[in-house]
Enzyme design. Sequence first.
Site, PDB file in Angstrom:
ATOM      1  N   GLY A  15       0.546  -0.879  -0.121  1.00  0.00           N
ATOM      2  CA  GLY A  15      -0.203  -0.280  -0.112  1.00  0.00           C
ATOM      3  C   GLY A  15       0.925   1.461   0.059  1.00  0.00           C
ATOM      4  O   GLY A  15       0.308   2.359   0.417  1.00  0.00           O
ATOM      5  N   ARG A  68     -16.334 -14.920  -7.348  1.00  0.00           N
ATOM      6  CA  ARG A  68     -15.794 -13.462  -8.135  1.00  0.00           C
ATOM      7  C   ARG A  68     -17.253 -12.719  -7.703  1.00  0.00           C
ATOM      8  O   ARG A  68     -17.044 -11.779  -7.092  1.00  0.00           O
ATOM      9  CB  ARG A  68     -15.166 -12.820  -9.563  1.00  0.00           C
ATOM     10  CG  ARG A  68     -15.020 -11.516  -9.559  1.00  0.00           C
ATOM     11  CD  ARG A  68     -14.403 -11.348 -10.745  1.00  0.00           C
ATOM     12  NE  ARG A  68     -14.505 -11.498 -12.397  1.00  0.00           N
ATOM     13  CZ  ARG A  68     -13.975 -11.442 -13.066  1.00  0.00           C
ATOM     14  NH1 ARG A  68     -12.770 -10.583 -13.220  1.00  0.00           N
ATOM     15  NH2 ARG A  68     -15.134 -11.494 -14.286  1.00  0.00           N
ATOM     16  N   MET A  93      -5.245  -6.638  -6.760  1.00  0.00           N
ATOM     17  CA  MET A  93      -4.436  -7.534  -7.652  1.00  0.00           C
ATOM     18  C   MET A  93      -4.875  -8.493  -7.916  1.00  0.00           C
ATOM     19  O   MET A  93      -5.189  -9.783  -8.438  1.00  0.00           O
ATOM     20  CB  MET A  93      -3.399  -8.598  -6.655  1.00  0.00           C
ATOM     21  CG  MET A  93      -2.231  -7.858  -6.206  1.00  0.00           C
ATOM     22  SD  MET A  93      -1.864  -7.060  -8.002  1.00  0.00           S
ATOM     23  CE  MET A  93      -1.133  -8.904  -8.409  1.00  0.00           C
ATOM     24  N   ARG A  94      -6.588  -7.900  -8.216  1.00  0.00           N
ATOM     25  CA  ARG A  94      -8.168  -8.973  -8.081  1.00  0.00           C
ATOM     26  C   ARG A  94      -8.320  -8.307 -10.192  1.00  0.00           C
ATOM     27  O   ARG A  94      -8.532  -6.874 -10.117  1.00  0.00           O
ATOM     28  CB  ARG A  94      -9.365  -8.911  -7.593  1.00  0.00           C
ATOM     29  CG  ARG A  94      -8.977  -9.209  -6.441  1.00  0.00           C
ATOM     30  CD  ARG A  94     -10.007 -10.196  -5.897  1.00  0.00           C
ATOM     31  NE  ARG A  94      -8.546 -11.348  -5.592  1.00  0.00           N
ATOM     32  CZ  ARG A  94      -8.405 -12.531  -5.489  1.00  0.00           C
ATOM     33  NH1 ARG A  94      -8.524 -13.400  -6.661  1.00  0.00           N
ATOM     34  NH2 ARG A  94      -7.122 -13.389  -5.070  1.00  0.00           N
ATOM     35  N   ILE A  95      -9.036  -8.589 -10.686  1.00  0.00           N
ATOM     36  CA  ILE A  95      -9.210  -8.290 -12.253  1.00  0.00           C
ATOM     37  C   ILE A  95     -10.655  -8.042 -11.934  1.00  0.00           C
ATOM     38  O   ILE A  95     -11.957  -9.322 -11.346  1.00  0.00           O
ATOM     39  CB  ILE A  95      -9.059  -8.936 -13.602  1.00  0.00           C
ATOM     40  CG1 ILE A  95      -7.708  -9.305 -13.390  1.00  0.00           C
ATOM     41  CG2 ILE A  95      -9.941  -8.674 -14.736  1.00  0.00           C
ATOM     42  CD1 ILE A  95      -7.214 -10.138 -14.619  1.00  0.00           C
ATOM     43  N   HIS A 112      -0.718   1.864 -13.045  1.00  0.00           N
ATOM     44  CA  HIS A 112       0.007   0.365 -13.593  1.00  0.00           C
ATOM     45  C   HIS A 112       1.702   1.154 -14.068  1.00  0.00           C
ATOM     46  O   HIS A 112       2.001   2.017 -14.335  1.00  0.00           O
ATOM     47  CB  HIS A 112      -0.234  -0.057 -14.699  1.00  0.00           C
ATOM     48  CG  HIS A 112      -0.302  -1.121 -15.858  1.00  0.00           C
ATOM     49  ND1 HIS A 112      -0.446  -1.976 -14.854  1.00  0.00           N
ATOM     50  CD2 HIS A 112       0.426  -1.056 -16.536  1.00  0.00           C
ATOM     51  CE1 HIS A 112       0.458  -3.095 -16.358  1.00  0.00           C
ATOM     52  NE2 HIS A 112       1.390  -2.401 -16.346  1.00  0.00           N
ATOM     53  N   GLU A 146     -11.341  -4.104 -20.628  1.00  0.00           N
ATOM     54  CA  GLU A 146     -10.379  -4.941 -20.858  1.00  0.00           C
ATOM     55  C   GLU A 146      -9.131  -3.795 -19.757  1.00  0.00           C
ATOM     56  O   GLU A 146      -8.980  -3.378 -19.999  1.00  0.00           O
ATOM     57  CB  GLU A 146     -10.177  -3.855 -22.792  1.00  0.00           C
ATOM     58  CG  GLU A 146      -8.604  -5.095 -23.562  1.00  0.00           C
ATOM     59  CD  GLU A 146      -8.589  -4.103 -24.816  1.00  0.00           C
ATOM     60  OE1 GLU A 146      -7.304  -4.732 -24.879  1.00  0.00           O
ATOM     61  OE2 GLU A 146      -9.076  -3.815 -25.380  1.00  0.00           O
ATOM     62  N   ASP A 148      -6.028  -3.190 -18.634  1.00  0.00           N
ATOM     63  CA  ASP A 148      -4.697  -2.077 -18.625  1.00  0.00           C
ATOM     64  C   ASP A 148      -5.092  -1.065 -19.522  1.00  0.00           C
ATOM     65  O   ASP A 148      -4.190  -0.976 -20.516  1.00  0.00           O
ATOM     66  CB  ASP A 148      -3.697  -2.650 -18.605  1.00  0.00           C
ATOM     67  CG  ASP A 148      -3.410  -3.205 -17.392  1.00  0.00           C
ATOM     68  OD1 ASP A 148      -3.408  -2.731 -16.185  1.00  0.00           O
ATOM     69  OD2 ASP A 148      -2.509  -4.348 -17.246  1.00  0.00           O
TER      70      ASP A 148
HETATM   71  C1  GRF Z   1       2.974  -1.052  -7.939  1.00  0.00           C
HETATM   72  O1  GRF Z   1       3.794  -0.964  -8.597  1.00  0.00           O
HETATM   73  C2  GRF Z   1       0.785  -0.177  -9.174  1.00  0.00           C
HETATM   74  O2  GRF Z   1       1.749   0.438 -10.245  1.00  0.00           O
HETATM   75  C3  GRF Z   1       1.293  -1.757  -9.560  1.00  0.00           C
HETATM   76  O3  GRF Z   1       1.737  -2.427  -8.265  1.00  0.00           O
HETATM   77  C4  GRF Z   1       2.638  -2.222  -6.937  1.00  0.00           C
HETATM   78  C5  GRF Z   1       1.566  -1.713  -5.766  1.00  0.00           C
HETATM   79  O4  GRF Z   1       2.509  -1.313  -4.817  1.00  0.00           O
HETATM   80  N1  GRF Z   1      -0.258  -2.065  -9.962  1.00  0.00           N
HETATM   81  P1  GRF Z   1       1.953  -0.700  -3.652  1.00  0.00           P
HETATM   82  O5  GRF Z   1       0.685  -1.950  -2.670  1.00  0.00           O
HETATM   83  O6  GRF Z   1       1.180   0.529  -3.672  1.00  0.00           O
HETATM   84  O7  GRF Z   1       3.071   0.035  -2.729  1.00  0.00           O
END
Ligand code: GRF
Length: 200
Positions: A15, A68, A93-95, A112, A146, A148
């Site tokens: 975070g 989901r 990390m979830r789509i 991203h 879609e 990213d």
């Molecule tokens: C970052 O590199 C962000 O671009 C990617 O995941 C990473 C998250 O890092 N989506 P953090 O949890 O904000 O330190």
Amino acid sequence: MTRRLRTGVLISGRGSNMSALIEAAGRPDFAAEIVLVLSDWPDAAGLVAARAAGVTAKAIDYRCFSAREAFETELHGQLAGAGIELVCLAGFMRILSPKLVERWSGRILNIHPSLLPELRGLHTHERALAEGRREHGCTVHFVSAELDAGPIVAQARVPVLPGDDADTLASRVLHEEHRIYPLALEAVARKLLAAERPAI
Ligand code: GRF
């Protein structure tokens, strides 16, 4: 007091981008306030950091949901229940399903670690090095169905230097992420707030 846009942040891990957003939104003149942090993973270090900064932070453990759709129903309920108007994905990390993205259309941002539309998906630093790229960076964009691929709000470039490995490159990029994500949030929040005011 001027109205500020109620913003939620979704995380899965450390975070650090979330912390950059919380810090920026601590300024009284910032157009957004961070009122809720949600993680799909109860052990996310970012939850601890959010609470330490005085922000309500909850885990919605995705492992407790059979599918989901059920997970997203809970996610949407938490966001809507807190009156969230804008969502920032920060290492989430979830789509998200097209249905959820549609429900929050124009109101979800993501950061991203690449210069989109280059290097969508995972392991962007390793791929930038493997491809011999001389330039890399990060992008804040609106989330679309879609992956990213939504409209770009802000980008920052960094050089790929001789001797870089994925860690040194990632940390150069991360430094820029922490700089541009608050700028992008501020710009989008200002626009959304301005759109509420009837033209005179
Ligand atoms: C970052 O590199 C962000 O671009 C990617 O995941 C990473 C998250 O890092 N989506 P953090 O949890 O904000 O330190």
